[in-house]
Design a protein around this motif. Structure first.
Motif, PDB file in Angstrom:
ATOM      1  N   TRP A 294       0.838  -1.213   0.000  1.00  0.00           N
ATOM      2  CA  TRP A 294       0.000   0.000   0.000  1.00  0.00           C
ATOM      3  C   TRP A 294       0.864   1.249   0.000  1.00  0.00           C
ATOM      4  O   TRP A 294       0.587   2.220  -0.731  1.00  0.00           O
ATOM      5  N   VAL A 295       1.933   1.240   0.802  1.00  0.00           N
ATOM      6  CA  VAL A 295       2.820   2.406   0.849  1.00  0.00           C
ATOM      7  C   VAL A 295       3.488   2.615  -0.513  1.00  0.00           C
ATOM      8  O   VAL A 295       3.590   3.751  -0.999  1.00  0.00           O
ATOM      9  N   ASP A 296       3.950   1.533  -1.137  1.00  0.00           N
ATOM     10  CA  ASP A 296       4.585   1.664  -2.457  1.00  0.00           C
ATOM     11  C   ASP A 296       3.592   2.208  -3.485  1.00  0.00           C
ATOM     12  O   ASP A 296       3.954   3.064  -4.310  1.00  0.00           O
ATOM     13  N   THR A 297       2.369   1.717  -3.438  1.00  0.00           N
ATOM     14  CA  THR A 297       1.361   2.213  -4.381  1.00  0.00           C
ATOM     15  C   THR A 297       1.094   3.699  -4.182  1.00  0.00           C
ATOM     16  O   THR A 297       1.038   4.473  -5.154  1.00  0.00           O
ATOM     17  N   GLN A 298       0.949   4.109  -2.931  1.00  0.00           N
ATOM     18  CA  GLN A 298       0.706   5.521  -2.660  1.00  0.00           C
ATOM     19  C   GLN A 298       1.913   6.380  -3.035  1.00  0.00           C
ATOM     20  O   GLN A 298       1.754   7.509  -3.508  1.00  0.00           O
ATOM     21  N   ARG A 299       3.097   5.828  -2.839  1.00  0.00           N
ATOM     22  CA  ARG A 299       4.307   6.590  -3.205  1.00  0.00           C
ATOM     23  C   ARG A 299       4.365   6.794  -4.712  1.00  0.00           C
ATOM     24  O   ARG A 299       4.678   7.891  -5.185  1.00  0.00           O
ATOM     25  N   ARG A 300       4.077   5.717  -5.472  1.00  0.00           N
ATOM     26  CA  ARG A 300       4.069   5.865  -6.935  1.00  0.00           C
ATOM     27  C   ARG A 300       2.990   6.850  -7.366  1.00  0.00           C
ATOM     28  O   ARG A 300       3.208   7.659  -8.286  1.00  0.00           O
ATOM     29  N   LEU A 301       1.848   6.808  -6.709  1.00  0.00           N
ATOM     30  CA  LEU A 301       0.788   7.749  -7.049  1.00  0.00           C
ATOM     31  C   LEU A 301       1.221   9.185  -6.787  1.00  0.00           C
ATOM     32  O   LEU A 301       0.984  10.097  -7.603  1.00  0.00           O
ATOM     33  N   LEU A 302       1.910   9.408  -5.676  1.00  0.00           N
ATOM     34  CA  LEU A 302       2.401  10.749  -5.369  1.00  0.00           C
ATOM     35  C   LEU A 302       3.460  11.197  -6.378  1.00  0.00           C
ATOM     36  O   LEU A 302       3.489  12.371  -6.784  1.00  0.00           O
ATOM     37  N   ASP A 303       4.319  10.233  -6.754  1.00  0.00           N
ATOM     38  CA  ASP A 303       5.337  10.585  -7.761  1.00  0.00           C
ATOM     39  C   ASP A 303       4.678  10.972  -9.078  1.00  0.00           C
ATOM     40  O   ASP A 303       5.116  11.926  -9.743  1.00  0.00           O
ATOM     41  N   GLN A 304       3.651  10.219  -9.475  1.00  0.00           N
ATOM     42  CA  GLN A 304       2.948  10.565 -10.716  1.00  0.00           C
ATOM     43  C   GLN A 304       2.285  11.942 -10.617  1.00  0.00           C
ATOM     44  O   GLN A 304       2.346  12.748 -11.551  1.00  0.00           O
ATOM     45  N   ILE A 305       1.664  12.203  -9.494  1.00  0.00           N
ATOM     46  CA  ILE A 305       1.022  13.515  -9.322  1.00  0.00           C
ATOM     47  C   ILE A 305       2.058  14.629  -9.300  1.00  0.00           C
ATOM     48  O   ILE A 305       1.876  15.690  -9.907  1.00  0.00           O
ATOM     49  N   ARG A 306       3.161  14.366  -8.613  1.00  0.00           N
ATOM     50  CA  ARG A 306       4.192  15.389  -8.506  1.00  0.00           C
ATOM     51  C   ARG A 306       4.891  15.644  -9.834  1.00  0.00           C
ATOM     52  O   ARG A 306       5.416  16.737 -10.082  1.00  0.00           O
ATOM     53  N   SER A 307       4.914  14.616 -10.725  1.00  0.00           N
ATOM     54  CA  SER A 307       5.573  14.793 -12.019  1.00  0.00           C
ATOM     55  C   SER A 307       4.705  15.550 -13.023  1.00  0.00           C
ATOM     56  O   SER A 307       5.187  15.894 -14.111  1.00  0.00           O
ATOM     57  N   ARG A 308       3.474  15.802 -12.718  1.00  0.00           N
ATOM     58  CA  ARG A 308       2.620  16.563 -13.623  1.00  0.00           C
ATOM     59  C   ARG A 308       3.110  18.006 -13.728  1.00  0.00           C
ATOM     60  O   ARG A 308       3.624  18.566 -12.744  1.00  0.00           O
ATOM     61  N   PRO A 309       2.981  18.622 -14.912  1.00  0.00           N
ATOM     62  CA  PRO A 309       3.525  19.980 -15.112  1.00  0.00           C
ATOM     63  C   PRO A 309       3.012  20.998 -14.106  1.00  0.00           C
ATOM     64  O   PRO A 309       3.750  21.879 -13.676  1.00  0.00           O
ATOM     65  N   VAL A 310       1.750  20.859 -13.715  1.00  0.00           N
ATOM     66  CA  VAL A 310       1.191  21.869 -12.825  1.00  0.00           C
ATOM     67  C   VAL A 310       1.871  21.867 -11.462  1.00  0.00           C
ATOM     68  O   VAL A 310       1.908  22.893 -10.777  1.00  0.00           O
ATOM     69  N   LEU A 311       2.398  20.681 -11.071  1.00  0.00           N
ATOM     70  CA  LEU A 311       3.107  20.603  -9.798  1.00  0.00           C
ATOM     71  C   LEU A 311       4.619  20.681  -9.981  1.00  0.00           C
ATOM     72  O   LEU A 311       5.332  21.140  -9.081  1.00  0.00           O
ATOM     73  N   ALA A 312       5.117  20.175 -11.121  1.00  0.00           N
ATOM     74  CA  ALA A 312       6.558  20.260 -11.368  1.00  0.00           C
ATOM     75  C   ALA A 312       7.017  21.712 -11.492  1.00  0.00           C
ATOM     76  O   ALA A 312       8.085  22.089 -10.991  1.00  0.00           O
TER      77      ALA A 312
END
Length: 416
Positions: A294-312
């Motif tokens: 669960w932690v790995d899944t949430q971490r990957r989800l956060l990485d994906q969200i953080r890699s979006r241009p609006v957050l990058a």
């Protein structure tokens, strides 16, 4: 005090012999009866003509003395022994000298294996019809009982098997042992008392009735109707561990759980501490893996969200919108200026046309506007010579001003 109808009173009491004789008369009037029970004591001394035996009720602590001719006792086949089930035809007899009642037997019949099995089968059908064997009335054993009651023979292999296997699986299991007879005429009453004692104990959550294998006669107490009904009525779950796998007394059908052997009972009344510890470790490992996943899944989800241009680069959209606003503002300014220029040109053109058509332009071309005052003193434009006469003051308006004049003469007809 009024004396009873029988004639006895404190002042006229009967002698013992009279009371004994009257009791004997009452007993002798009972006649011959058939009695069934188990033999507990047999006494047939050589040289005597009368044999004595004790007939006991297997389901209650009740017994009676039976007397019979020695020849009748010896004629019974197979020979009687303690614990044998018999049917006796006898007449109740009261002995005046001892004041005791006994049965004088005239016929003794052994209850054979076939008859015992037939009686057990009849009882099985009766109890089954009453619902005592129904699966829905059987209760589940607690996972880990805080107290276990064990009813078994003293120092028996069944007791050892239950204790050894239960403590091997759960060393801290609390087992309260009540030793009783497990065969013979004393078995059923003692087991009933032990069952009642353990059932009343709030610290006992499971009761085990255990005995090793044996013959049909040895296992008869565990098919007794009174014992079966007591087990069915018990408030504590009861485990039957009687005999070996082929042995199936009625207690097996009434009990909440049937175990094939006492060893099997010791394994089923408590969980295995090793298995439970292993299960806990497995559950802990599964929980750890699930949490890590669960932690790995949430971490990957956060990485994906953080890699979006609006957050990058959160300021890039603002800057793009700033440039868009600048372009739109410049476009709006040019559109407004173009509109103003167009409207100004239209206004100038309208003004020019208006100027060309207005009276001022006409005056600049040499024309003049002649006005006179009417009777009310209001200036009116002179349109006809008939509106004035000599001496009428006039106001003549030209392009750069106005002059006043007076009519000195009128000439008509030139403009026609």
């Amino acid at each position: 005090m009024t004396a009873p109808k029988d004639g006895s009173s404190p002042d006229n009491a009967w002698p013992v012999r009279t009371v004994a004789r009257k009791i004997a008369d009452w007993v002798h009037r009972l006649g011959t009866v058939w009695v069934e029970g188990q033999v507990t004591q047999i006494s047939a001394r050589p040289g005597t003509s009368t044999a004595f035996l004790t007939l006991r009720d297997p389901s209650a602590d009740v017994s009676m003395t039976v007397t019979c001719p020695t020849g009748l006792l010896r004629s019974v086949e197979p020979p009687l022994r303690d614990g044998a089930s018999i049917v006796v035809q006898a007449k109740p007899t009261f002995f005046l000298g001892r004041g005791t009642i006994s049965l004088r037997a005239t016929e003794i019949r052994s209850v054979g294996i076939g008859e015992l099995l037939a009686r057990i089968e009849r009882l099985r059908k009766l109890l089954g019809a009453e619902g005592l064997f129904a699966r829905e009335r059987k209760r589940r054993l607690p996972f880990l009982p805080k107290g276990i009651g064990l009813i078994t023979g003293r120092a028996s292999a069944a007791e050892r098997d239950v204790l050894v296997n239960a403590h091997a699986r759960w060393p801290s299991a609390r087992i309260q042992v009540l030793n009783t007879a497990v065969q013979g005429v004393q078995a059923v009453p003692q087991i009933l008392r032990a069952l009642s004692t353990l059932d009343r104990d709030p610290g006992v959550e499971v009761i085990v009735i255990a005995r090793g294998g044996g013959s049909v006669e040895d296992l008869l107490p565990f098919s007794d109707e009174a014992l079966c009904r007591a087990v069915a009525a018990a408030g504590t779950p009861v485990v039957s561990a009687i005999g070996h796998e082929p042995d199936t007394p009625l207690l097996d059908h009434v009990a909440d759980l049937r175990c094939s052997t006492p060893t099997d009972a010791g394994k089923r009344i408590v969980p295995d501490v090793a298995e439970e510890s292993q299960r806990v470790r497995q559950m802990r490992d599964r929980g750890r893996r699930a949490l890590h996943g669960w932690v790995d899944t949430q971490r990957r989800l956060l990485d994906q969200i953080r890699s979006r241009p609006v957050l990058a680069d959160p300021f890039a959209p603002i800057e793009r919108r700033h440039d868009d606003i600048g372009r739109h503002r410049e476009h709006g300014r040019r559109a407004i200026l173009s509109t103003l220029s167009s409207e100004q040109s239209a206004l100038a053109s309208a003004r020019a046309r208006l100027t060309a058509l207005g009276p001022a332009a006409t005056l600049t071309r040499g024309y003049a506007v002649v006005q006179f005052s009417d009777a009310g003193g209001n200036l009116k434009v002179l349109r006809s010579v008939s509106e004035i006469e000599d001496g009428t003051p006039l106001r003549v308006r030209v392009a750069d001003g106005a002059v006043t004049a007076t009519i000195t003469g009128v000439e008509e007809g030139e403009g026609r």
